[in-house]
Design an enzyme around this catalytic site. Structure first.
Site, PDB file in Angstrom:
ATOM      1  N   LYS A  10       0.837  -1.198   0.000  1.00 53.28           N
ATOM      2  CA  LYS A  10       0.000   0.000   0.000  1.00 53.28           C
ATOM      3  C   LYS A  10       0.873   1.250   0.000  1.00 53.28           C
ATOM      4  O   LYS A  10       1.940   1.272   0.608  1.00 53.28           O
ATOM      5  CB  LYS A  10      -0.888  -0.022   1.253  1.00 53.28           C
ATOM      6  CG  LYS A  10      -1.796   1.184   1.432  1.00 53.28           C
ATOM      7  CD  LYS A  10      -2.599   1.032   2.713  1.00 53.28           C
ATOM      8  CE  LYS A  10      -3.516   2.239   2.933  1.00 53.28           C
ATOM      9  NZ  LYS A  10      -2.753   3.482   3.188  1.00 53.28           N
ATOM     10  N   LYS A  15       7.603   1.117   1.559  1.00 48.83           N
ATOM     11  CA  LYS A  15       8.308   0.303   0.556  1.00 48.83           C
ATOM     12  C   LYS A  15       9.659   0.890   0.189  1.00 48.83           C
ATOM     13  O   LYS A  15      10.649   0.171   0.093  1.00 48.83           O
ATOM     14  CB  LYS A  15       7.454   0.160  -0.709  1.00 48.83           C
ATOM     15  CG  LYS A  15       6.180  -0.623  -0.535  1.00 48.83           C
ATOM     16  CD  LYS A  15       5.455  -0.780  -1.854  1.00 48.83           C
ATOM     17  CE  LYS A  15       5.148   0.545  -2.520  1.00 48.83           C
ATOM     18  NZ  LYS A  15       4.300   1.440  -1.701  1.00 48.83           N
ATOM     19  N   ASP A 126      -1.668  -1.670  -5.341  1.00 49.38           N
ATOM     20  CA  ASP A 126      -2.020  -3.031  -4.942  1.00 49.38           C
ATOM     21  C   ASP A 126      -2.457  -3.861  -6.153  1.00 49.38           C
ATOM     22  O   ASP A 126      -3.355  -4.680  -6.082  1.00 49.38           O
ATOM     23  CB  ASP A 126      -3.106  -3.030  -3.871  1.00 49.38           C
ATOM     24  CG  ASP A 126      -4.323  -2.201  -4.262  1.00 49.38           C
ATOM     25  OD1 ASP A 126      -4.340  -1.689  -5.401  1.00 49.38           O
ATOM     26  OD2 ASP A 126      -5.245  -2.079  -3.449  1.00 49.38           O
TER      27      ASP A 126
END
Length: 263
Positions: A10, A15, A126
């Site tokens: 998400k 990330k 996603d």
């Protein structure tokens, strides 16, 4: 053949922080690493370049110039090759489609993907947009990892990613929990990982040092190499570089997903 991985999750889940620290940790071990930022924010490599933002492939393509390798591939921490794909102008075009075009151009003018031990694709969303799964569909990825926390919405996104991977018959090589401090978080994500047929590869504790280093333009690995959180990233990097067999994930239904967040 290099190990080519995609880290999905998400937006805002961490990330880029995880990808850049894994890249730096692998570089410390002598691996040749290339990180390819697939996020329109173009911030995947910024902490590997001491806060410097580099030109994106999409921006240069819009300018219509004759793009050379040195225009889009930059050497970062310990020689990590950094590439940012960027995105379309706000409100115009599809970022996912841009990924496909940009990667094709990169492969044409540079050997950054081939001449390396590890390629990391830092991918947003996603997988509801087909373009964002381009690294998988184009055969550029041989391992996929999902980053989440123990909260419902990040788990929902992680579960959607699993649906996309399953549809593509792509294996999932592990789940990474980037803690937000939720109650029973490690237990929740560990159980989620088990039920989708995977495993919790790493639990990254919430640590203000990560944000402090990012504000200064550095990865934790570079700016705080002896910290406890740096050791967590090094352990994760070692796990990723080790031989791992993945499995096609089995996504959960929404009822079970909500039950998990209450344990």
């Amino acid at each position: 053949m290099p190990k080519q991985i995609a880290i999905y999750g998400k937006g805002g889940i961490g990330k880029s922080s995880t990808a850049s620290n894994v890249a730096a940790a692998c570089a410390d071990e002598g691996y040749r690493v290339t990180i390819i930022g697939c996020d329109p924010k173009s911030d995947s490599s910024i902490t590997l370049l001491r806060g410097r933002r580099i030109p994106t492939i999409m921006d240069l393509m819009r300018e219509g110039i004759d793009i050379r390798e040195e225009d889009i591939v930059f050497n970062g921490y310990k020689g990590v090759k950094c590439v940012e794909i960027g995105g379309p102008e706000p409100g115009i075009g599809c970022a996912g489609r841009g990924i496909i075009v940009a990667i094709s151009l990169l492969k044409k003018i540079s050997s950054a993907i081939e001449d390396t031990d590890l390629v990391i694709y830092d991918v947003p969303g996603d997988i509801v947009c087909g373009g964002f799964v381009a690294p998988v569909k184009k055969g550029l990825v041989n391992e996929a990892y999902v980053l989440t926390s123990g909260e419902y919405m990040p788990l929902y996104a992680a579960n959607n990613i699993c649906k996309g991977l399953a549809r593509l018959e792509m294996t999932l090589n592990g789940v990474i929990c980037n803690s937000r401090g939720a109650l029973n978080e490690e237990k929740i994500v560990s159980e989620f990982s088990k039920e989708i047929g995977s495993q919790l590869l790493a639990f990254i504790p919430k640590d203000v040092l990560v944000q402090t280093c990012e504000r200064d333009g550095f990865s934790v690995i570079e700016n705080a190499p002896d910290s406890e959180i740096a050791a967590v990233y090094r352990k994760l990097a070692k796990s990723i570089m080790g031989k791992r067999d993945g499995k096609i994930p089995v996504p959960l239904d929404d009822k079970r997903l909500r039950e998990l967040t209450r344990i």
